[in-house]
Write a protein that holds these residues in place. Structure first.
Motif, PDB file in Angstrom:
ATOM      1  N   SER A  20       0.828  -1.461   0.406  1.00  0.00           N
ATOM      2  CA  SER A  20       0.236  -0.075   0.235  1.00  0.00           C
ATOM      3  C   SER A  20       0.552   1.261  -0.480  1.00  0.00           C
ATOM      4  N   TYR A  21       0.993   2.078  -1.054  1.00  0.00           N
ATOM      5  CA  TYR A  21       1.687   3.437  -1.234  1.00  0.00           C
ATOM      6  C   TYR A  21       1.156   4.016   0.229  1.00  0.00           C
ATOM      7  N   PHE A  22       1.855   5.456   0.258  1.00  0.00           N
ATOM      8  CA  PHE A  22       1.278   6.557   0.681  1.00  0.00           C
ATOM      9  C   PHE A  22       2.807   7.820   1.203  1.00  0.00           C
ATOM     10  N   GLU A  23       1.517   8.791   1.013  1.00  0.00           N
ATOM     11  CA  GLU A  23       3.014   9.984   0.642  1.00  0.00           C
ATOM     12  C   GLU A  23       2.481  10.932   2.350  1.00  0.00           C
ATOM     13  N   THR A  24       3.898  10.884   2.503  1.00  0.00           N
ATOM     14  CA  THR A  24       3.903  12.040   3.934  1.00  0.00           C
ATOM     15  C   THR A  24       3.858  13.776   3.682  1.00  0.00           C
ATOM     16  N   ASN A  25       3.910  14.090   4.371  1.00  0.00           N
ATOM     17  CA  ASN A  25       3.132  15.540   4.178  1.00  0.00           C
ATOM     18  C   ASN A  25       4.728  16.482   4.781  1.00  0.00           C
ATOM     19  N   GLY A  26       5.496  15.841   6.090  1.00  0.00           N
ATOM     20  CA  GLY A  26       6.790  16.644   6.216  1.00  0.00           C
ATOM     21  C   GLY A  26       6.242  17.245   8.532  1.00  0.00           C
ATOM     22  N   GLU A  27       5.415  16.192   8.730  1.00  0.00           N
ATOM     23  CA  GLU A  27       4.768  16.669   9.953  1.00  0.00           C
ATOM     24  C   GLU A  27       3.820  15.020  10.112  1.00  0.00           C
ATOM     25  N   TRP A  28       3.985  14.703  11.545  1.00  0.00           N
ATOM     26  CA  TRP A  28       3.515  13.818  11.816  1.00  0.00           C
ATOM     27  C   TRP A  28       2.146  13.679  12.047  1.00  0.00           C
ATOM     28  N   GLN A  29       1.317  11.812  11.171  1.00  0.00           N
ATOM     29  CA  GLN A  29       0.748  11.342  10.590  1.00  0.00           C
ATOM     30  C   GLN A  29       0.269  10.163  11.479  1.00  0.00           C
ATOM     31  N   THR A  30      -0.715   9.699  11.171  1.00  0.00           N
ATOM     32  CA  THR A  30      -1.474   9.274  11.564  1.00  0.00           C
ATOM     33  C   THR A  30      -2.381   8.377  10.061  1.00  0.00           C
ATOM     34  N   LEU A  31      -1.678   7.368  10.053  1.00  0.00           N
ATOM     35  CA  LEU A  31      -2.956   6.920   8.625  1.00  0.00           C
ATOM     36  C   LEU A  31      -3.271   5.561   9.035  1.00  0.00           C
TER      37      LEU A  31
END
Length: 138
Positions: free
Chosen positions: A76-87
């Motif tokens: 599964s692909y995911f993109e990051t945004n430079g901040e903390w993320q909960t995916l």
């Protein structure tokens, strides 16, 4: 596999996992990965895998294996945004691949999980850094 990419996985000063390095396109490279064999975990009762991460605005893959001896992974692909993320990534959406090619096999069967990993393969010569606070099944 002949590439010249460099990567490492470590625990940082805050106690988070860090997958970092440099992806090189030299010598048919273009990717870097890290994986961890976790033993056989039954996942029938879970719907998603949740990751708490902080990336560098790049695109990554989360990769799962139902059996560590399988050649293919479910991704599964995911993109990051430079901040903390909960995916929250639905397990039933992970699809099988081998060496970057989708396979004509069923999606992740959701019975067992024996290995998980992260991969970056953006076809660019670039530095990368992905911090991982937590991985859990929900």
């Amino acid at each position: 596999m002949g590439g010249a990419s460099e990567a490492k996985f470590l625990l940082n000063k805050d106690g988070f996992g860090e997958f970092l390095g440099h992806v090189s396109l030299e010598n048919n490279g273009g990717f870097a990965s890290v994986k961890y064999q976790i033993g056989a975990i039954e996942v029938d009762e879970f719907q998603k895998i949740q990751v708490k991460i902080k990336g560098d605005t790049l695109k990554y893959q989360l990769r799962l294996k139902t059996n560590k001896s399988e050649r293919h992974s479910y991704v599964s692909y995911f993109e990051t945004n430079g901040e903390w993320q909960t995916l929250e990534l639905p397990l039933h959406e992970f699809y099988p691949t081998y060496r970057g090619r989708a396979l004509e096999l069923p999606k992740y069967p959701g019975k067992f999980l024996e290995e998980l990993g992260f991969l970056i393969a953006n076809k660019k010569d670039q530095n990368f850094k992905l911090e991982i606070e937590q991985i859990s099944l929900i």
